[in-house]
Write a protein that holds these residues in place. Structure first.
Motif, PDB file in Angstrom:
ATOM      1  N   PRO A  44      12.941  -5.202  43.367  1.00 26.08           N
ATOM      2  CA  PRO A  44      13.998  -4.685  44.246  1.00 26.08           C
ATOM      3  C   PRO A  44      14.841  -3.595  43.585  1.00 26.08           C
ATOM      4  O   PRO A  44      15.186  -2.593  44.230  1.00 26.08           O
ATOM      5  CB  PRO A  44      14.835  -5.927  44.564  1.00 26.08           C
ATOM      6  N   GLU A  45      15.181  -3.780  42.302  1.00 22.30           N
ATOM      7  CA  GLU A  45      15.984  -2.771  41.601  1.00 22.30           C
ATOM      8  C   GLU A  45      15.199  -1.470  41.423  1.00 22.30           C
ATOM      9  O   GLU A  45      15.748  -0.375  41.560  1.00 22.30           O
ATOM     10  CB  GLU A  45      16.431  -3.306  40.250  1.00 22.30           C
ATOM     11  N   VAL A  46      13.932  -1.594  41.092  1.00 19.77           N
ATOM     12  CA  VAL A  46      13.094  -0.398  40.936  1.00 19.77           C
ATOM     13  C   VAL A  46      13.004   0.348  42.267  1.00 19.77           C
ATOM     14  O   VAL A  46      13.155   1.581  42.313  1.00 19.77           O
ATOM     15  CB  VAL A  46      11.686  -0.775  40.437  1.00 19.77           C
ATOM     16  N   ALA A  47      12.751  -0.382  43.344  1.00 16.95           N
ATOM     17  CA  ALA A  47      12.636   0.250  44.657  1.00 16.95           C
ATOM     18  C   ALA A  47      13.932   0.949  45.040  1.00 16.95           C
ATOM     19  O   ALA A  47      13.919   2.083  45.548  1.00 16.95           O
ATOM     20  CB  ALA A  47      12.262  -0.800  45.708  1.00 16.95           C
ATOM     21  N   ARG A  48      15.054   0.295  44.762  1.00 18.46           N
ATOM     22  CA  ARG A  48      16.343   0.895  45.091  1.00 18.46           C
ATOM     23  C   ARG A  48      16.563   2.188  44.308  1.00 18.46           C
ATOM     24  O   ARG A  48      17.011   3.194  44.859  1.00 18.46           O
ATOM     25  CB  ARG A  48      17.460  -0.107  44.790  1.00 18.46           C
ATOM     26  N   ALA A  49      16.233   2.168  43.024  1.00 21.03           N
ATOM     27  CA  ALA A  49      16.415   3.354  42.188  1.00 21.03           C
ATOM     28  C   ALA A  49      15.466   4.478  42.589  1.00 21.03           C
ATOM     29  O   ALA A  49      15.792   5.659  42.438  1.00 21.03           O
ATOM     30  CB  ALA A  49      16.214   2.987  40.720  1.00 21.03           C
ATOM     31  N   ALA A  50      14.291   4.115  43.083  1.00 12.92           N
ATOM     32  CA  ALA A  50      13.293   5.115  43.488  1.00 12.92           C
ATOM     33  C   ALA A  50      13.496   5.600  44.924  1.00 12.92           C
ATOM     34  O   ALA A  50      12.763   6.478  45.385  1.00 12.92           O
ATOM     35  CB  ALA A  50      11.887   4.539  43.349  1.00 12.92           C
ATOM     36  N   LEU A  51      14.484   4.988  45.623  1.00 15.07           N
ATOM     37  CA  LEU A  51      14.779   5.360  47.015  1.00 15.07           C
ATOM     38  C   LEU A  51      13.600   5.078  47.937  1.00 15.07           C
ATOM     39  O   LEU A  51      13.276   5.865  48.837  1.00 15.07           O
ATOM     40  CB  LEU A  51      15.193   6.835  47.107  1.00 15.07           C
ATOM     41  N   VAL A  52      12.935   3.947  47.696  1.00 13.55           N
ATOM     42  CA  VAL A  52      11.862   3.491  48.576  1.00 13.55           C
ATOM     43  C   VAL A  52      12.113   2.036  48.905  1.00 13.55           C
ATOM     44  O   VAL A  52      12.949   1.373  48.284  1.00 13.55           O
ATOM     45  CB  VAL A  52      10.471   3.649  47.917  1.00 13.55           C
ATOM     46  N   SER A  53      11.407   1.519  49.891  1.00 11.65           N
ATOM     47  CA  SER A  53      11.538   0.103  50.220  1.00 11.65           C
ATOM     48  C   SER A  53      10.776  -0.738  49.201  1.00 11.65           C
ATOM     49  O   SER A  53       9.856  -0.250  48.531  1.00 11.65           O
ATOM     50  CB  SER A  53      10.993  -0.171  51.621  1.00 11.65           C
ATOM     51  N   GLU A  54      11.150  -2.000  49.109  1.00 14.95           N
ATOM     52  CA  GLU A  54      10.427  -2.902  48.206  1.00 14.95           C
ATOM     53  C   GLU A  54       8.969  -3.040  48.637  1.00 14.95           C
ATOM     54  O   GLU A  54       8.071  -3.106  47.794  1.00 14.95           O
ATOM     55  CB  GLU A  54      11.108  -4.267  48.182  1.00 14.95           C
ATOM     56  N   ALA A  55       8.746  -3.064  49.945  1.00 10.41           N
ATOM     57  CA  ALA A  55       7.375  -3.155  50.453  1.00 10.41           C
ATOM     58  C   ALA A  55       6.554  -1.952  50.010  1.00 10.41           C
ATOM     59  O   ALA A  55       5.375  -2.084  49.654  1.00 10.41           O
ATOM     60  CB  ALA A  55       7.381  -3.257  51.973  1.00 10.41           C
ATOM     61  N   THR A  56       7.177  -0.784  50.002  1.00  7.63           N
ATOM     62  CA  THR A  56       6.467   0.419  49.545  1.00  7.63           C
ATOM     63  C   THR A  56       6.123   0.305  48.068  1.00  7.63           C
ATOM     64  O   THR A  56       5.004   0.640  47.649  1.00  7.63           O
ATOM     65  CB  THR A  56       7.334   1.669  49.776  1.00  7.63           C
ATOM     66  N   ALA A  57       7.057  -0.174  47.269  1.00  8.84           N
ATOM     67  CA  ALA A  57       6.803  -0.333  45.832  1.00  8.84           C
ATOM     68  C   ALA A  57       5.615  -1.263  45.604  1.00  8.84           C
ATOM     69  O   ALA A  57       4.755  -0.992  44.747  1.00  8.84           O
ATOM     70  CB  ALA A  57       8.043  -0.866  45.129  1.00  8.84           C
ATOM     71  N   TYR A  58       5.535  -2.335  46.380  1.00  8.70           N
ATOM     72  CA  TYR A  58       4.433  -3.277  46.217  1.00  8.70           C
ATOM     73  C   TYR A  58       3.102  -2.697  46.709  1.00  8.70           C
ATOM     74  O   TYR A  58       2.045  -3.152  46.277  1.00  8.70           O
ATOM     75  CB  TYR A  58       4.737  -4.586  46.955  1.00  8.70           C
ATOM     76  N   ARG A  59       3.149  -1.727  47.601  1.00  9.17           N
ATOM     77  CA  ARG A  59       1.901  -1.097  48.022  1.00  9.17           C
ATOM     78  C   ARG A  59       1.286  -0.285  46.883  1.00  9.17           C
ATOM     79  O   ARG A  59       0.058  -0.154  46.796  1.00  9.17           O
ATOM     80  CB  ARG A  59       2.141  -0.186  49.234  1.00  9.17           C
ATOM     81  N   TYR A  60       2.121   0.242  46.024  1.00  7.47           N
ATOM     82  CA  TYR A  60       1.626   1.043  44.901  1.00  7.47           C
ATOM     83  C   TYR A  60       1.330   0.185  43.675  1.00  7.47           C
ATOM     84  O   TYR A  60       0.444   0.518  42.887  1.00  7.47           O
ATOM     85  CB  TYR A  60       2.646   2.130  44.549  1.00  7.47           C
ATOM     86  N   PHE A  61       2.078  -0.901  43.522  1.00 12.22           N
ATOM     87  CA  PHE A  61       1.892  -1.793  42.367  1.00 12.22           C
ATOM     88  C   PHE A  61       1.930  -3.229  42.878  1.00 12.22           C
ATOM     89  O   PHE A  61       2.955  -3.673  43.399  1.00 12.22           O
ATOM     90  CB  PHE A  61       2.987  -1.558  41.315  1.00 12.22           C
ATOM     91  N   PRO A  62       0.832  -3.969  42.749  1.00 13.99           N
ATOM     92  CA  PRO A  62       0.747  -5.299  43.360  1.00 13.99           C
ATOM     93  C   PRO A  62       1.712  -6.324  42.782  1.00 13.99           C
ATOM     94  O   PRO A  62       2.005  -7.331  43.419  1.00 13.99           O
ATOM     95  CB  PRO A  62      -0.708  -5.716  43.104  1.00 13.99           C
ATOM     96  N   ASN A  63       2.215  -6.071  41.565  1.00 14.94           N
ATOM     97  CA  ASN A  63       3.160  -6.994  40.946  1.00 14.94           C
ATOM     98  C   ASN A  63       3.973  -6.225  39.906  1.00 14.94           C
ATOM     99  O   ASN A  63       3.643  -5.105  39.518  1.00 14.94           O
ATOM    100  CB  ASN A  63       2.440  -8.190  40.309  1.00 14.94           C
ATOM    101  N   LEU A  64       5.054  -6.863  39.474  1.00 14.13           N
ATOM    102  CA  LEU A  64       5.955  -6.205  38.528  1.00 14.13           C
ATOM    103  C   LEU A  64       5.273  -5.934  37.198  1.00 14.13           C
ATOM    104  O   LEU A  64       5.504  -4.899  36.563  1.00 14.13           O
ATOM    105  CB  LEU A  64       7.204  -7.066  38.315  1.00 14.13           C
TER     106      LEU A  64
END
Length: 205
Positions: A44-64
């Motif tokens: 969630p913090e990474v997604a917020r800093a990248a200005l994308v949704s958490e769902a979008t972050a998980y589409r690019y990386f399946p896990n932390l």
């Protein structure tokens, strides 16, 4: 001109591919910045800093863990660079001390990422890639002067023992459970690593 327009309209090419690359780069950059700042690294913090949704972050990386692994790639010095100050030293005890100190200080500077990686790989090890083997490279490089002289089995056992104490887990045991400050934790890791090395290299009568 017509050919260029046709290529741009095809799925996965042109602007869409560039946008995916920009999004992936933004996610990686955000993770790297959080690590450098010593902050807790969560999706969630990474997604917020990248200005994308958490769902979008998980589409690019399946896990932390997979995100952290890629974000860490190329950010750390090589073992030779990390141990440059003992490059001309042949005493394995002194070299191991340098390796232990470097690893411990690196962990303390990057606590958020280190804790996140440990949590991810311990809770679901089957779902994540291998953790970065920073400690193993440092240990191998530190023991290089005795690699050809020490019995192979003894050398392997020493490396295994050192991998337990030259580790993020050892650092957090000292800081979290034993409540040592950062300098005391670093010193504790160095003492344990050098004691193991001296014992392993002690001549047998």
């Amino acid at each position: 001109m017509q050919q260029r327009s046709d290529q741009a309209s095809q799925p996965g090419t042109g602007g869409r591919a560039n946008q995916r690359l920009r999004t992936r780069t933004a996610i990686l950059r955000a993770a790297s910045e959080l690590m450098r700042d010593g902050r807790d690294v969560t999706m969630p913090e990474v997604a917020r800093a990248a200005l994308v949704s958490e769902a979008t972050a998980y589409r690019y990386f399946p896990n932390l863990a997979s995100l952290l692994r890629e974000a860490m790639a190329g950010q750390w010095p090589t073992p030779a660079e990390a141990l440059a100050r003992v490059a001309d030293v042949t005493d394995p005890v002194e070299r191991v001390a340098a390796a232990a100190e470097h690893l411990a200080r690196t962990v303390l500077v990057n606590q958020g990422a280190a804790r996140a990686m440990i949590a991810a790989t311990v809770t679901r090890p089957e779902d994540v890639p291998a953790r970065p083997a920073l400690r193993l490279g440092l240990i191998d490089h530190a023991l290089a002067p005795v690699a050809d002289t020490l019995d192979a089995a003894a050398l392997e056992q020493l490396k295994r023992s050192l991998s337990v104490v030259i580790s993020a887990e050892a650092v957090f045991t000292l800081t979290d459970l034993l409540r040592l400050d950062a300098q005391e934790a670093v010193a504790g890791v160095v003492r344990a690593a050098t004691a193991l090395t001296r014992e392993a290299l002690r001549p047998t009568s």
